[in-house]
Design a protein around this motif. Structure first.
Motif, PDB file in Angstrom:
ATOM      1  N   PRO A 192       7.200  11.810   9.210  1.00 49.99           N
ATOM      2  CA  PRO A 192       6.070  12.686   9.555  1.00 49.99           C
ATOM      3  C   PRO A 192       5.692  13.691   8.477  1.00 49.99           C
ATOM      4  CG  PRO A 192       8.061  13.347  10.728  1.00 49.99           C
ATOM      5  CD  PRO A 192       8.378  12.054  10.058  1.00 49.99           C
ATOM      6  N   ASP A 193       6.604  13.986   7.576  1.00 52.57           N
ATOM      7  CA  ASP A 193       6.342  15.018   6.575  1.00 52.57           C
ATOM      8  C   ASP A 193       5.781  14.457   5.263  1.00 52.57           C
ATOM      9  OD1 ASP A 193       7.341  16.924   8.350  1.00 52.57           O
ATOM     10  OD2 ASP A 193       9.394  16.626   7.631  1.00 52.57           O
ATOM     11  N   VAL A 194       5.548  13.152   5.211  1.00 51.13           N
ATOM     12  CA  VAL A 194       5.071  12.521   3.972  1.00 51.13           C
ATOM     13  C   VAL A 194       3.555  12.481   3.961  1.00 51.13           C
ATOM     14  CG1 VAL A 194       5.072  10.404   2.603  1.00 51.13           C
ATOM     15  CG2 VAL A 194       7.166  11.128   3.785  1.00 51.13           C
ATOM     16  N   GLU A 195       2.958  13.019   2.897  1.00 48.17           N
ATOM     17  CA  GLU A 195       1.503  12.920   2.731  1.00 48.17           C
ATOM     18  C   GLU A 195       1.127  11.473   2.421  1.00 48.17           C
ATOM     19  OE1 GLU A 195      -0.814  15.200   3.111  1.00 48.17           O
ATOM     20  OE2 GLU A 195       0.601  16.806   3.636  1.00 48.17           O
ATOM     21  N   LEU A 196       0.041  10.997   3.034  1.00 46.11           N
ATOM     22  CA  LEU A 196      -0.305   9.585   2.918  1.00 46.11           C
ATOM     23  C   LEU A 196      -1.188   9.259   1.721  1.00 46.11           C
ATOM     24  CD1 LEU A 196      -0.872   8.700   6.676  1.00 46.11           C
ATOM     25  CD2 LEU A 196       1.216   8.579   5.304  1.00 46.11           C
ATOM     26  N   GLY A 197      -1.595  10.253   0.974  1.00 44.47           N
ATOM     27  CA  GLY A 197      -2.317   9.988  -0.269  1.00 44.47           C
ATOM     28  C   GLY A 197      -3.775   9.611  -0.057  1.00 44.47           C
ATOM     29  N   ALA A 198      -4.236   8.655  -0.840  1.00 45.82           N
ATOM     30  CA  ALA A 198      -5.670   8.321  -0.908  1.00 45.82           C
ATOM     31  C   ALA A 198      -6.086   7.453   0.275  1.00 45.82           C
ATOM     32  CB  ALA A 198      -5.966   7.606  -2.231  1.00 45.82           C
ATOM     33  N   GLU A 230       0.872  -1.163   0.000  1.00 51.84           N
ATOM     34  CA  GLU A 230       0.000   0.000   0.000  1.00 51.84           C
ATOM     35  C   GLU A 230       0.914   1.218   0.000  1.00 51.84           C
ATOM     36  OE1 GLU A 230      -3.294  -0.106  -0.435  1.00 51.84           O
ATOM     37  OE2 GLU A 230      -3.021  -2.280  -0.559  1.00 51.84           O
ATOM     38  N   THR A 231       0.586   2.207  -0.823  1.00 53.83           N
ATOM     39  CA  THR A 231       1.509   3.307  -1.075  1.00 53.83           C
ATOM     40  C   THR A 231       0.806   4.651  -0.943  1.00 53.83           C
ATOM     41  OG1 THR A 231       1.054   3.456  -3.455  1.00 53.83           O
ATOM     42  CG2 THR A 231       2.664   1.795  -2.738  1.00 53.83           C
TER      43      THR A 231
END
Length: 312
Positions: free
Chosen positions: A40-46, A5-6
């Motif tokens: 912590p700074d990575v957007e998790l997307g959908a 999952e990405t």
């Protein structure tokens, strides 16, 4: 069999890894499952698709460590995925962040194989599982999808000619793995066997590390409270699933807790030397609620809830 999952399409990040080591006949040898925190700074997307939120990632090992565990898991094996090039791109991206260029592994793409050997309305994993009436489900949870991919592969190997792999296994680099995984028990359904049977099925059969003792003890407390009225609701099951995930518990560890709980109830009921029919029925209902209706062992009840004689 691997599935990720990405956060989105490449060059996104991995946020969950599921892997199943299987024989050609479909029997499972080992499983790996963990959420993975890319930072912590990575957007998790959908999140509406994969249902992985920042809250769920709390306590998850770093993505780099989960990738390290995956490399060790894949050594001397053929890597199989539904849309293998997609998984390969993400794995290569994560490894490049670690300064590693891993040699190409022998692989097989079940998407390509299904298009070659089957005629279907479409070739999405969920469609293939449904049309072929394979057990399990494809649910946008990495372990579920890796299992579904494995069952599809077993079907293809049994029913399709010319589907073979001639593996040459390159040596893979060592990347330290996590001390503790954080598997996700998602998509719980009560079904015919109850909430807790579903919870156990969603967890990996075992993990490389032991569960966190304090978190596992909190699972026992939560389970005891949930069983106070003799049943477990969907809300309670989901809370228990979250706690099992935080503890890093495998299916084997959860089942051991459930068995110990049932045996403890048996000891209390038998403490006066007699187990009444009402107590036997309570034990049977508890076994059902715990997802263990066929595992009574030395308990004084049959699979229909009838009383067995109690040794004195």
């Amino acid at each position: 069999m691997v599935d990720f999952e990405t956060t989105g399409l490449a060059p996104g990040r991995l946020i969950e890894v599921g892997a199943v080591r299987m024989r050609a006949d479909g029997s499972v040898v080992r499983e790996l499952s963990s959420l993975a925190d890319p930072g912590p700074d990575v957007e998790l997307g959908a999140t509406w698709i994969h249902h992985i939120t920042r809250e769920r990632l709390e306590g998850a090992p770093p993505t780099s460590e989960v990738v390290g565990a995956l490399l060790a898991f894949c050594q001397d094996s053929v890597v199989v995925a539904h849309n293998l090039p997609f998984e390969e791109r993400f794995l290569a991206h994560e490894l490049s962040r670690l300064g590693l260029d891993v040699p190409r592994l022998p692989g097989l793409c079940t998407l390509q194989a299904a298009r070659t050997h089957l005629t279907m309305p479409n070739y999405r994993l969920g469609t293939l599982v449904s049309e072929l009436e394979l057990p399990g489900m494809a649910s946008h949870a990495a372990l579920d999808d890796a299992r579904a991919c494995g069952r599809l592969l077993a079907h293809l190997l049994k029913n399709s000619r010319g589907l073979t792999v001639s593996p040459e296994y390159p040596a893979l680099p060592f990347v330290p793995g996590p001390r503790r995984f954080k598997p996700r028990a998602s998509g719980l359904r009560k079904g015919e066997r109850g909430w807790m049977a579903c919870l156990m099925e969603r967890l990996p059969i075992s993990t490389a590390g032991a569960a966190d003792p304090a978190m596992a003890a909190a699972y026992v407390e939560l389970l005891t409270a949930a069983l106070a009225d003799g049943k477990i609701t969907g809300v309670e099951a989901r809370a228990l699933a979250d706690q099992a995930s935080r503890a890093g518990m495998s299916r084997a560890e959860v089942e051991e807790v459930h068995r110990a709980t049932l045996q403890g109830m048996h000891r209390v009921a038998a403490s006066d030397g007699v187990i009444t029919p009402a107590e036997a029925r309570d034990l049977y209902r508890a076994a059902q609620a715990l997802g263990l209706p066929d595992h009574f062992g030395d308990l004084p009840i049959t699979s229909s809830g009838d009383l067995r004689p109690v040794p004195r």
